[in-house]
Design an enzyme around this catalytic site. Structure first.
Site, PDB file in Angstrom:
ATOM      1  N   CYS A  70      20.323  32.013  -9.897  1.00  0.00           N
ATOM      2  CA  CYS A  70      19.379  31.205  -9.121  1.00  0.00           C
ATOM      3  C   CYS A  70      18.745  30.123 -10.004  1.00  0.00           C
ATOM      4  CB  CYS A  70      18.295  32.086  -8.520  1.00  0.00           C
ATOM      5  SG  CYS A  70      17.145  31.137  -7.499  1.00  0.00           S
ATOM      6  N   CYS A  74      11.183  31.661 -11.199  1.00  0.00           N
ATOM      7  CA  CYS A  74      10.154  32.667 -10.910  1.00  0.00           C
ATOM      8  C   CYS A  74      10.089  33.647 -12.095  1.00  0.00           C
ATOM      9  CB  CYS A  74      10.486  33.405  -9.627  1.00  0.00           C
ATOM     10  SG  CYS A  74      10.841  32.281  -8.234  1.00  0.00           S
ATOM     11  N   CYS A  77      11.563  37.237 -12.145  1.00  0.00           N
ATOM     12  CA  CYS A  77      12.836  37.497 -11.475  1.00  0.00           C
ATOM     13  C   CYS A  77      14.020  37.548 -12.436  1.00  0.00           C
ATOM     14  CB  CYS A  77      13.092  36.433 -10.412  1.00  0.00           C
ATOM     15  SG  CYS A  77      14.628  36.768  -9.507  1.00  0.00           S
ATOM     16  N   CYS A 114      17.758  44.196   5.593  1.00  0.00           N
ATOM     17  CA  CYS A 114      17.321  42.941   4.990  1.00  0.00           C
ATOM     18  C   CYS A 114      18.391  42.485   3.995  1.00  0.00           C
ATOM     19  CB  CYS A 114      16.003  43.127   4.250  1.00  0.00           C
ATOM     20  SG  CYS A 114      14.741  43.921   5.250  1.00  0.00           S
ATOM     21  N   CYS A 145      16.774  40.906   8.813  1.00  0.00           N
ATOM     22  CA  CYS A 145      15.875  40.086   8.011  1.00  0.00           C
ATOM     23  C   CYS A 145      16.710  39.445   6.913  1.00  0.00           C
ATOM     24  CB  CYS A 145      14.780  40.957   7.396  1.00  0.00           C
ATOM     25  SG  CYS A 145      13.646  40.043   6.321  1.00  0.00           S
ATOM     26  N   ARG A 279       4.019  46.569   3.824  1.00  0.00           N
ATOM     27  CA  ARG A 279       5.089  47.308   3.139  1.00  0.00           C
ATOM     28  C   ARG A 279       4.738  47.579   1.682  1.00  0.00           C
ATOM     29  NH1 ARG A 279       9.775  44.275   3.898  1.00  0.00           N
ATOM     30  NH2 ARG A 279       9.842  45.284   5.908  1.00  0.00           N
TER      31      ARG A 279
HETATM   32  S1  SF4 Z   1      12.678  35.167  -6.804  1.00  0.00           S
HETATM   33 FE1  SF4 Z   1      14.555  35.032  -8.075  1.00  0.00          FE
HETATM   34  S2  SF4 Z   1      16.180  34.711  -6.602  1.00  0.00           S
HETATM   35 FE2  SF4 Z   1      14.267  34.232  -5.531  1.00  0.00          FE
HETATM   36  S3  SF4 Z   1      13.954  32.034  -5.813  1.00  0.00           S
HETATM   37 FE3  SF4 Z   1      12.855  33.028  -7.516  1.00  0.00          FE
HETATM   38  S4  SF4 Z   1      14.375  33.086  -9.195  1.00  0.00           S
HETATM   39 FE4  SF4 Z   1      15.515  32.692  -7.301  1.00  0.00          FE
END
Ligand code: SF4
Length: 334
Positions: A70, A74, A77, A114, A145, A279
């Site tokens: 990705c 974040c 993540c 999901c 979802c 949740r």
């Molecule tokens: S949480 Fe992870 S998968 Fe989702 S947008 Fe952020 S970096 Fe990408």
């Protein structure tokens, strides 16, 4: 029965929790977090019982349909290309493989399936494939979802036309703390996606993460933002950070949050968003059964069921079933 008739907490307003509000001040939410624990739990349970059967827990299963690679950053993540976490980028799963997983989830007792894809936003050709997955999963009799990143209005409309029930897009934290967690998309872009999902007529699943080094005031700000959305999210996941080696939030850099603060956050979410399913989401693998029981008492009434949450561990089905049996909890019927 008024809450004040049986509670010593003068700060718990009479008839509170019966109506849905969208005008919560930060001061009010701060005051809820500051209640003595027994008063907060009593308040949350009272609100919970006005809107839900407290013995019922909604069961969802989460599958990563496109893992890793990705471009977003974040900080929590492991799927971000910005961090070296050992997660290999994979292609979008095939329709048949997804439907096989959905079958298995249904047999295991899930009512909602999901599907998560690690994208900044879906490309149109990918969206076609996801729409086919939504149609197939729905045909099995499961709620659907997806979480695919940012959406525009047309994409939200296409997902709605495919029969999608819920779209997950979390706010993650307070507006003030957000820039320390994500720099590749703005808070406003998240709110815009939520608006497109809502306008398309798809139910919203939106919550956040605690334990990322945020302050107590940031938890207040996160709940205030969620509770003051024009319509409350139908589903509010509250996650405890799962600190993954290689991410900026790996343990050691930040202290672990006291689980009682998680329980308080769930209780305040329950009080301020009384008709939403709350949740107890990521982080359960590291939690004791007793901490999870407190979360249910605080008004959590949904869990992800199954041994994996996208790329991180989740309690096995046996442990969850044993816990639900010990607590006398039953799966929520749709
Ligand atoms: S949480 Fe992870 S998968 Fe989702 S947008 Fe952020 S970096 Fe990408």
């Amino acid at each position: 029965m008024s809450l004040t008739a049986v509670s010593s907490a003068s700060s718990i307003p009479e008839h509170s929790g019966a109506s849905v509000r969208h005008d919560w001040t930060r001061e009010e939410i701060r005051a809820l977090f500051a209640l003595p624990f027994p008063e907060l739990m009593f308040y949350a349970q009272s609100v919970h019982r006005l809107h839900f059967d407290p013995t019922e827990v909604q069961i969802s299963t989460l599958l990563s349909i496109k893992t890793g690679g990705c471009p977003e950053d974040c900080a929590y993540c492991p799927q971000s290309v910005h961090y070296d976490t050992g997660i290999k980028a994979e292609k979008l799963m095939s329709l048949d493989a997804v439907l096989a997983e959905a079958h298995a989830a249904k047999r295991a007792g899930a009512s909602r399936f999901c599907m998560g894809a690690a994208w900044r936003e879906p490309k149109d050709r990918d969206l076609d494939k996801v729409c086919a997955m939504v149609e197939g999963v729905k045909a099995l009799g499961l709620e659907t979802c997806v979480t695919l990143g940012m959406l525009n209005a047309a994409q939200a409309g296409r997902l709605k036309a495919s029969g999608l029930d819920y779209y997950n897009h979390n706010l993650d934290t307070s507006p003030e703390y957000y820039d320390l967690i994500i720099t590749t998309r703005t808070y406003q872009e998240r709110l815009d996606t939520l608006g497109h999902v809502r306008d398309a007529g798809v139910h919203v699943c939106c919550g956040g993460i605690v334990g990322m080094g945020e302050s107590a005031e940031d938890r207040v700000g996160m709940i205030a933002t969620l509770a003051n959305l024009p319509v409350h999210p139908e589903s509010v996941p509250i996650n405890m950070l799962v600190a993954v080696e290689g991410t900026p939030l790996a343990r050691g850099q930040r202290g672990k949050l006291d689980p009682i603060e998680l329980v308080r956050t769930i209780a305040v979410a329950r009080i301020t968003m009384p008709e939403s399913v709350v949740r107890l989401s990521a982080g359960r693998e590291d939690m004791s059964d007793e901490s999870q029981a407190l979360c249910f008492l605080a008004g959590a009434n949904s869990i992800f069921y199954g041994p994996k949450l996208l790329t991180t561990a989740n309690p096995g089905r046996d442990r969850d079933m044993r816990l639900m049996n010990r607590l006398g909890l039953v799966p929520m019927e749709r």
